[in-house]
Design a protein around this motif. Structure first.
Motif, short mmCIF file in Angstrom:
data_model
loop_
_atom_site.label_atom_id
_atom_site.label_comp_id
_atom_site.label_asym_id
_atom_site.label_seq_id
_atom_site.Cartn_x
_atom_site.Cartn_y
_atom_site.Cartn_z
N GLN A 296 21.26 -26.32 27.51
CA GLN A 296 22.20 -25.46 27.81
C GLN A 296 21.66 -24.01 27.56
N PRO A 297 21.08 -23.59 28.77
CA PRO A 297 20.60 -22.14 28.67
C PRO A 297 21.50 -21.13 29.15
N ASN A 298 22.51 -21.40 30.24
CA ASN A 298 23.56 -20.78 30.48
C ASN A 298 24.41 -21.50 31.73
N GLU A 299 25.59 -21.11 31.78
CA GLU A 299 26.63 -21.89 32.74
C GLU A 299 26.32 -21.72 34.16
N PHE A 300 25.34 -20.67 34.58
CA PHE A 300 25.04 -20.15 35.86
C PHE A 300 23.99 -21.34 36.23
N ILE A 301 22.87 -21.39 35.26
CA ILE A 301 21.82 -22.43 35.75
C ILE A 301 22.36 -23.80 35.69
N LEU A 302 23.23 -24.06 34.76
CA LEU A 302 23.51 -25.60 34.82
C LEU A 302 24.48 -25.82 36.13
N LYS A 303 25.48 -24.92 36.38
CA LYS A 303 26.22 -25.37 37.75
C LYS A 303 25.01 -25.54 38.74
N TYR A 304 24.29 -24.60 38.83
CA TYR A 304 23.37 -24.74 39.93
C TYR A 304 22.53 -26.22 39.93
N LEU A 305 22.15 -26.50 38.68
CA LEU A 305 21.43 -27.89 38.77
C LEU A 305 22.31 -28.89 39.11
N VAL A 306 23.56 -28.86 38.68
CA VAL A 306 24.42 -29.96 39.19
C VAL A 306 24.59 -30.23 40.86
N ASN A 307 24.51 -29.08 41.43
CA ASN A 307 24.41 -29.02 43.15
C ASN A 307 23.12 -29.65 43.28
N LEU A 308 21.97 -29.36 42.60
CA LEU A 308 20.66 -29.62 43.22
C LEU A 308 20.60 -31.31 42.82
N LEU A 309 20.91 -31.53 41.61
CA LEU A 309 21.03 -33.02 41.51
C LEU A 309 21.83 -34.05 42.24
N GLU A 310 22.90 -33.22 42.65
CA GLU A 310 23.61 -33.99 43.79
C GLU A 310 24.56 -35.27 42.92
N VAL A 311 25.17 -34.84 41.41
CA VAL A 311 25.90 -35.58 40.89
C VAL A 311 27.24 -35.00 40.57
N GLU A 312 28.28 -36.06 40.35
CA GLU A 312 29.48 -35.53 40.02
C GLU A 312 29.52 -34.52 38.60
N PRO A 313 30.11 -33.22 38.77
CA PRO A 313 30.10 -32.38 37.63
C PRO A 313 30.75 -32.75 36.56
N THR A 314 31.59 -33.89 36.58
CA THR A 314 31.97 -34.46 35.29
C THR A 314 30.96 -35.13 34.57
N LYS A 315 30.00 -35.42 35.31
CA LYS A 315 28.89 -36.22 34.20
C LYS A 315 27.92 -35.10 33.82
N VAL A 316 28.11 -33.89 34.11
CA VAL A 316 27.13 -32.97 33.53
C VAL A 316 28.03 -32.02 32.80
N PRO A 317 28.01 -32.42 31.35
CA PRO A 317 28.98 -31.44 30.50
C PRO A 317 28.39 -30.11 30.30
N ILE A 318 29.17 -28.98 30.38
CA ILE A 318 28.67 -27.71 30.03
C ILE A 318 29.46 -27.21 28.85
N ASP A 319 28.33 -26.85 27.70
CA ASP A 319 28.99 -26.38 26.58
C ASP A 319 28.37 -25.16 25.84
N VAL A 320 28.45 -24.16 26.58
CA VAL A 320 27.50 -22.99 26.07
C VAL A 320 28.43 -21.77 25.76
N ASN A 321 29.51 -21.54 26.29
CA ASN A 321 30.39 -20.57 26.19
C ASN A 321 30.92 -20.52 24.50
N GLY A 322 30.90 -19.31 23.79
CA GLY A 322 31.15 -19.48 22.42
C GLY A 322 29.99 -19.82 21.57
N ILE A 323 29.12 -20.36 22.13
CA ILE A 323 27.96 -20.79 21.33
C ILE A 323 26.59 -20.11 21.53
N GLY A 324 26.53 -20.09 22.76
CA GLY A 324 25.16 -19.53 23.33
C GLY A 324 23.73 -20.48 23.53
#
Length: 338
Positions: A253-281
């Protein structure tokens, strides 16, 4: 890169520890100005981080282990190997694992090692821990991660200061009928793109000076966007699995922007790629187990999980695991003793 498999293992339980103290938009705005703080938050999706003010790496790791042991049917006397992954040791030598071993009161015969590893460290640590189990020599291995990243950053470098947080984790690996399959890669030529250098020079009290964390954000992002889809795709191909068969993709979990970009590149359902970085870092090697401990949904089949680490090194990896019988224990939150 061919995938490798380690057999006859089981990931028994995962927990974590977080400092109670946090820094958010108000504090960052006071330091860097409202406009800059808001801009970084928008770009990264990180509006607050956890900071271990007054806590040691050892304290965070011990808290994570204690939380795990208190919630499963095993005692510390049953642990016969300890693997600690950290890049913020409390002492230069002999290593954080020895301090953790002492505070936990583990057996004298317990195998102990510290691994200096970063964002890919959890999966690399799993390779070490599962190998110890698969060898038949050890029965219960504690894999711990822990970093106080905030003490390495330059407080004036707001683009880094607002990204990295502090945390620790504990994972119990034992004997079982499961296997883990993985691919790992390294490009040491990128070692200066993300990391912390040491400057040696003797004074009356010191022999070296640890410099602050340096990061080439654009280069690291380019690296991640290339290597993550590549390594995940190669692992799935080697396992004969499709993306649709995977229950969860748990990425560093580096940051939300990179993770959302990777979801698109992986071509998988966003629900299968949890993001939990806000509030933690970005919590370095703790981000994957911390995410699992905080957000993992127990319902449904979780036989096919992909873990993927990437960053400092430059290093990257992906591992296929079965977490259907794994206990996920909510993180404990601790604060420094006044």
């Amino acid at each position: 890169m061919a995938h490798k498999t380690i057999n006859n293992v089981s990931i028994k339980a995962i927990s974590a520890a977080l400092p109670t103290h946090s820094m958010g938009q108000n504090e960052f705005a006071n330091l860097y100005g409202l406009k800059e703080a808001a801009r970084v938050a928008r770009g990264t999706g990180i509006k607050a981080i956890r900071t271990a003010d007054g806590l040691s790496t050892q304290a965070l790791i011990v808290a994570a282990v204690t939380q795990l042991i208190d919630n499963i049917d095993i005692s510390l006397s049953d642990i016969d190997a300890l693997v600690v992954v950290t890049q913020t040791p409390d002492s230069w030598t002999p290593g954080t694992a020895f301090a953790v071993h002492s505070e936990l009161g583990l057996n004298e015969g317990c195998y102990v090692t510290t691994i200096n590893d970063g964002c890919a460290g959890y999966v690399n640590g799993l390779v070490q821990a599962t190998s110890l189990i698969s060898s038949g020599v050890y029965k219960n291995v504690l894999l711990c991660t822990g970093d106080i990243n905030t003490r390495l950053v330059d407080d004036s470098d707001y683009q880094v200061r607002m990204l990295f947080g502090d945390a620790a984790s504990a994972t119990l690996i034992g004997e079982g009928e499961d296997s883990v399959s993985y691919i790992s890669g390294t490009d040491g030529g990128g070692k200066d793109l993300l990391g912390v250098k040491v400057s040696y020079g003797k004074t009356e009290e010191n022999s070296a000076r640890v410099k602050t964390l340096q990061m080439d954000g654009a280069a690291v992002m380019s690296f991640a966007l290339k290597r993550v889809p590549e390594v995940v795709g190669n692992l799935l191909k080697g396992k004969g699995l499709s993306k649709e068969q995977i229950d969860l993709f748990v990425l560093h979990q580096p940051n939300e922007f990179i993770l959302k970009y990777l979801v698109n590149l992986l071509e998988v359902e966003p629900t299968k790629v949890p993001i939990d970085v806000n509030g933690i870092g970005n919590t370095n090697s703790s981000s994957i187990p911390l995410l699992l401990a905080r957000r993992y949904k127990v319902e449904g089949t979780k036989n096919n999980i992909i873990l993927c680490g990437f960053g400092v090194g430059l290093a990257w990896n992906a591992m296929h695991v079965n977490l259907s019988d794994t206990r996920f224990i909510a993180p404990v939150e601790i604060s420094a003793v006044a």
